[in-house]
Scaffold this motif. Structure first.
Motif: not given
Length: 191
Positions: A49-52, A121-123, A145-146
């Motif tokens: 969720k944080a990535c999205a 953009k992320w994975g 994000v991290a």
């Protein structure tokens, strides 16, 4: 091809396996590693969720790219599409899915699962055989994000993954060749 399959295909080299580079356009990314148990951990859905949310994705996609089953699912592995506002229960329901062909639970039989968002953009690549999860995103965004730590999970660089890999190599020490190949493929790591 479904939207989740297309997004995962755009972000990942689905035929690659760790220690190879599994991300497409890897030169645009930085990487962080943690334990593959993130897949089912309480905070795993929070990381997705944080990535999205960070990338303003309207969907989170997942595709099982490697499965214990020797049977083919009509050449299609299980896929997921959820909105970032979805509850963790919906995510867990997908992981708890039992295929109609008699295979076991998805979270056990799925050996490699690839996640991305609608922005691509992320994975997040989770390899349960190597017990390793790799988060890839543009450097400045990856740090943001991290920084959101998940209880019991620390993000580390490629050069610091030996402890995470130890269980998958037990009783032998972690292979120096494996570590060298991983570090070479993911040299532009988070830390």
């Amino acid at each position: 091809m479904t939207r989740p399959e297309q997004a995962v295909e755009n972000r990942f080299e689905s035929t690659a396996r760790l220690p190879q580079q599994v991300f497409k356009r890897a030169d645009e990314l930085a990487f962080a590693f943690t334990d593959s148990a993130l897949l089912t951990a309480l905070g795993g859905w929070e990381v997705l969720k944080a990535c999205a949310q960070h990338f303003k994705d309207d969907s989170i996609f997942a595709v099982v790219v490697h499965h214990l089953s020797t049977k083919e699912y009509a050449s299609v592995f299980p896929a997921m599409s959820l909105r970032p506002e979805a509850t963790r229960e919906l995510y867990i329901n997908w992981l708890d899915e039992r295929r109609s062909n008699g295979d076991g639970l998805l979270y056990i039989d799925a050996r490699t699962v690839a996640f991305t968002g609608s922005s691509e953009k992320w994975g997040l690549w989770i390899d349960q055989d190597q017990e390793l999860a790799v988060l890839g995103a543009p450097r400045t965004q990856l740090v943001s994000v991290a920084e959101r730590q998940v209880d019991g999970f620390e993000w580390v660089s490629a050069s610091d993954v030996a402890d995470l890999l130890a269980p998958s190599f037990y009783p032998e020490p972690v292979s120096a060749e494996f570590l060298d190949r991983l570090t070479g493929a993911y040299a532009d790591s988070l830390i």
